[in-house]
Enzyme design. Sequence first.
Site, PDB file in Angstrom:
ATOM      1  CG  ASP A 100     -12.781   9.843  -2.423  1.00  0.00           C
ATOM      2  OD1 ASP A 100     -13.162   8.890  -1.642  1.00  0.00           O
ATOM      3  OD2 ASP A 100     -12.172   9.901  -3.621  1.00  0.00           O
ATOM      4  CG  ASP A 101     -15.499   6.918   1.933  1.00  0.00           C
ATOM      5  OD1 ASP A 101     -17.063   6.912   2.075  1.00  0.00           O
ATOM      6  OD2 ASP A 101     -15.024   6.121   2.458  1.00  0.00           O
TER       7      ASP A 101
ATOM      8  CD1 TRP B  86      -2.822   1.595   0.483  1.00  0.00           C
ATOM      9  CD2 TRP B  86      -1.513   2.318   2.026  1.00  0.00           C
ATOM     10  NE1 TRP B  86      -3.312   2.729   0.952  1.00  0.00           N
ATOM     11  CE2 TRP B  86      -2.417   3.343   1.763  1.00  0.00           C
ATOM     12  CE3 TRP B  86      -0.287   2.563   3.140  1.00  0.00           C
ATOM     13  CZ2 TRP B  86      -2.490   4.537   2.288  1.00  0.00           C
ATOM     14  CZ3 TRP B  86      -0.569   4.072   3.874  1.00  0.00           C
ATOM     15  CH2 TRP B  86      -1.463   5.036   3.326  1.00  0.00           C
TER      16      TRP B  86
ATOM     17  CE  LYS C  65     -10.795   7.073  -5.722  1.00  0.00           C
ATOM     18  NZ  LYS C  65     -10.171   8.259  -4.470  1.00  0.00           N
ATOM     19  CD1 TRP C  66     -15.174  -0.703  -8.156  1.00  0.00           C
ATOM     20  CD2 TRP C  66     -17.038  -0.090  -9.221  1.00  0.00           C
ATOM     21  NE1 TRP C  66     -16.025  -1.608  -8.256  1.00  0.00           N
ATOM     22  CE2 TRP C  66     -17.254  -1.588  -8.776  1.00  0.00           C
ATOM     23  CE3 TRP C  66     -18.214   0.303 -10.165  1.00  0.00           C
ATOM     24  CZ2 TRP C  66     -18.276  -2.422  -8.798  1.00  0.00           C
ATOM     25  CZ3 TRP C  66     -19.319  -0.422 -10.202  1.00  0.00           C
ATOM     26  CH2 TRP C  66     -19.357  -1.761  -9.738  1.00  0.00           C
ATOM     27  CG  ASP C  67     -11.824   2.952  -3.182  1.00  0.00           C
ATOM     28  OD1 ASP C  67     -10.724   2.019  -3.393  1.00  0.00           O
ATOM     29  OD2 ASP C  67     -11.541   3.737  -2.369  1.00  0.00           O
ATOM     30  CG  MET C  68     -12.430  -3.946  -4.222  1.00  0.00           C
ATOM     31  SD  MET C  68     -11.264  -5.055  -3.464  1.00  0.00           S
ATOM     32  CE  MET C  68     -11.831  -6.733  -3.706  1.00  0.00           C
TER      33      MET C  68
ATOM     34  CB  CYS D 226      -9.724   3.299  -6.758  1.00  0.00           C
ATOM     35  SG  CYS D 226      -9.292   3.866  -5.248  1.00  0.00           S
TER      36      CYS D 226
ATOM     37  CG  ASP E 107      -4.988   5.837  -1.093  1.00  0.00           C
ATOM     38  OD1 ASP E 107      -5.278   5.998  -1.908  1.00  0.00           O
ATOM     39  OD2 ASP E 107      -5.485   4.905  -0.220  1.00  0.00           O
TER      40      ASP E 107
HETATM   41  C1  DGJ Z   1      -8.919   4.627  -0.694  1.00  0.00           C
HETATM   42  C2  DGJ Z   1      -8.667   5.439  -1.910  1.00  0.00           C
HETATM   43  O1  DGJ Z   1      -7.685   5.065  -2.402  1.00  0.00           O
HETATM   44  C3  DGJ Z   1      -8.799   6.813  -1.563  1.00  0.00           C
HETATM   45  O2  DGJ Z   1      -8.455   7.758  -2.753  1.00  0.00           O
HETATM   46  C4  DGJ Z   1     -10.087   7.326  -1.050  1.00  0.00           C
HETATM   47  O3  DGJ Z   1     -10.902   7.011  -1.831  1.00  0.00           O
HETATM   48  C5  DGJ Z   1     -10.566   6.276   0.292  1.00  0.00           C
HETATM   49  N1  DGJ Z   1     -10.407   4.879  -0.141  1.00  0.00           N
HETATM   50  C6  DGJ Z   1     -11.807   6.723   0.497  1.00  0.00           C
HETATM   51  O4  DGJ Z   1     -12.431   5.522   1.569  1.00  0.00           O
END
Ligand code: DGJ
Length: 911
Positions: free
Chosen positions: A510-511, A343, A620-623, A670, A692
Amino acid sequence: MPNSRTVPPSNLAMEDIFLDEDSPKLVEFDANFRTFHLQAGSSQYSFCVDQYGSLEHLYYGNWVGSGHDLTYLSESDPSLTFETAPAGAQFTAGELKRMVEGEENIDSRQLWMLSTHMKSERGGDWHMARVENLTWRLRHLWEGKKEEAPVTASSILKVLERSSVSFREDSAADKADSGTARQSKRVIGARERNQLETESRPGRQGYKCSKLLEVSEFGTGDFRTPSLSVSFRKDGSRLLPLVYKKHQVISGIVPSTSGLPLLGARNRTGAQTLVVDMVDTYTELKVQLLYTLFPDISAVSRRVIVRNSSRLGMGDVDLVKCMSGTFDFLTNDWHLVSLHGGWACERNITTRRLQEGMVQLGSNRGVSSHQMNPFCVLTAGPPCEDHGLCYGFLLLYSGNWLMEVEQTQTGHVRVNVGLSDTHFSWDLGTQQSFESPECICVFSDKGLGGVTSTFHRLINERLIAPRWRDLICPVLINTWEALYFNVEHENIMKLARPAKDVGVELLVMDDGWFVDRNDDTTSLGDWIEDKKKLPRGLNGLAKDLNAMGLKLGIWMEPEMVNKSSVLYQEHPEWVLHHPARVRSEGRNQLVLDLTRSDVQDYIIQSVSNVLGGANIEYLKWDMNRALTDAYSAALPPSQQGEVYHRYVLGLYRIFEAVTLKFPHVLFESCASGGGRFDAALLAWCPQAWCSDNSDAYSRTRIQMGTSMWAPVRCMGAHIAACPSHQTHRTFMMKTRFIVALWGTFGLELDLNKLSREELDEVKELVALRKRLSQLTLHGSFFRLPGFGYPGAAHANSAGIGDSNVYAWMFVAPEQDRAVVSALIFHRDTVGRFPSRLKLRGLRPNLSYDITEHVPTPVAQGVFNGMFQAGGPTFKHQRRLQLSGLVLMEVGVPVHFNFDGDSLLLELTANS
Ligand code: DGJ
């Protein structure tokens, strides 16, 4: 749930277009030598069907033409002493004699062919020592030829008779058949030899361990890591000797039946696919090897389809390993380049010299991972940016993957690319098929730079959806590092105003925007806006932003659920879990079971509700966590080994559905930064958040590695605040700009915390980015090696080694414009002069005007060495105008004055 065993469908939907006579052929089959020649751009990939029906790899390198008999390459390969192979039918004495009878003036090559052929055809009573003995005697006979009478059939027969080799006696049938055998079974004369029966005989598999093979199976003498492995339920056997059955060349590609992304699925112009059917003659289980080629691109794509067409009541089969491609190479000074990290430090370049043994790259985290990336390059000699033989491998897959790089006792190297076999098994019912993901091998004789440019072309032209192909991605501002979870309507508008003023085009919320999401413990799964934060909802926010000329983008993490959510209360069975065990959490969240179609449908619906409810133009599709507890309550026990792969197939189905429904929405993938930065997702999300970590130093190393295969326009990169939220380091705005320019470009900071001067600077930089973006996003990309301080060759400015100095450039397709970037992160030796920066990709005879952008805003006192307020300081005192030749051969002097110093040049050709 539908019967899960119907996914993927059992019938291969082979595209029924045969190559018409006029298309330039990328695949040639030379029936005389039973050899396939694949033309991959300027490279050639050749293999033959050997006399046992195995596919023997012959050559992979620069194009030499399809008219050559390359089978001599296999004949010069000796078998290993005490090597094993199945005992089977052997030549009888009569057959051997008939092979040479009537031949006069036998030359050395024919003689060797005879001896090697006999050597590899040995059966039960062909004792190794005797065969060696015979081989040597034949050789001596040849060497003596100069003095003695010419070597003829009768002289060979004499050697055979005197030899200690015992032959099986001719049976009555053999004798009766001797007339036709005389023609068909002679081995001397390459043409005749290759016209030997095309139907392979079970049991005559030959010696596989030292051969270069296209596919390798368990159990018949290849002790290297196999391409695939099955277990027949009926008798528990795992043996799977495969022999060539037939082949077919088709126009275009063979579509995926399970929804896997494929190169060429969206642009198959000129593509051709060779499908080779291999079969286990005992059970009739079928393995199809698919090779796809694209005109003018030095790449071979490979994948495999296994079909359980087994007979003899063999019933179901457990497929426990299924690699997409096996690539065998002869001995060389092999080095391996791969991408590693974790990470916030993804895809750093690692190199190593191969030695005996196995290097395993891969992920068993359910995602392609931060730790290793499904990519590697095999280089002949230490890796170099601009010269040397390289073979680059990329797997189009987002889940558990594996690359095995095995150097054996012979010095040969096998590269296996495909799905991870850890935690994998597939219940292959009778008449069902399984298809592997696609892997791509790129050849370059011009070093790593050649590998990179071919991958960039392939991805831009053949993978990214046509509607995004020429996109100049909008300059965005993301709320994460500016506001974290405090995304309220008013805060967002407060950020939007200066953003609009500096030239931002898209605001990404974002979140934190959905019900009760004030930290990371709650609400994932409940995709409804939080009315406390967004009283007028997403729609109201979109309207306000649109009214001021900004687009709205949004963040979601659709694959996840928090325990504290309505979704989990209603469907606790929808997560990956074993009913009797504690569920493992990561970032306080559980992973939805994407193997289930009802869960897939829920996600498609909830994403559609969000995207359909307001004018949202980016997602932005996060995981944010890896898969654990990989057990699905919806699958029977025999299919639990399928969970990881079915998860990925489920994800691809979801992406396909939502991107079809919302074709105007730009998706960026993402995964806690760059935890799922793989080529497969680019089929739906043309850009991916690299990391990140937006610190300029860390990012440069990350982007150097990522650029190995990913085009610049795919790399999500932003200017973030200083000190960096991840490293607490500080770099001047110019240096952060140069690094963000090397990607999609955006801002990830609270503009309200910047001074007026800083805002003015950002405004100028955004304008400059817009002016240069066609070039930086769609030009050719070059890493610039060999620049820096003593030791630059080891700590290379092109990313290999622990460099502090890096350089790269972008060149327009017409080669009339270029942008050059260079920076230093740690100037440990004051007073040393760096080498000159040599450029690449220019036209030697064009003259270029050189403009330096963003001069450094400090000056260094010559007499006391102290930095003083002053500047702007340009690296060059006068406007330069130099030819492409001078820029590439002589180079440009660049002096760095302090840690974090950088350079940005624009080159424009004089007309
Ligand atoms: C992880 C992403 O990499 C960040 O850019 C951000 O969107 C956070 N999650 C939000 O929880």
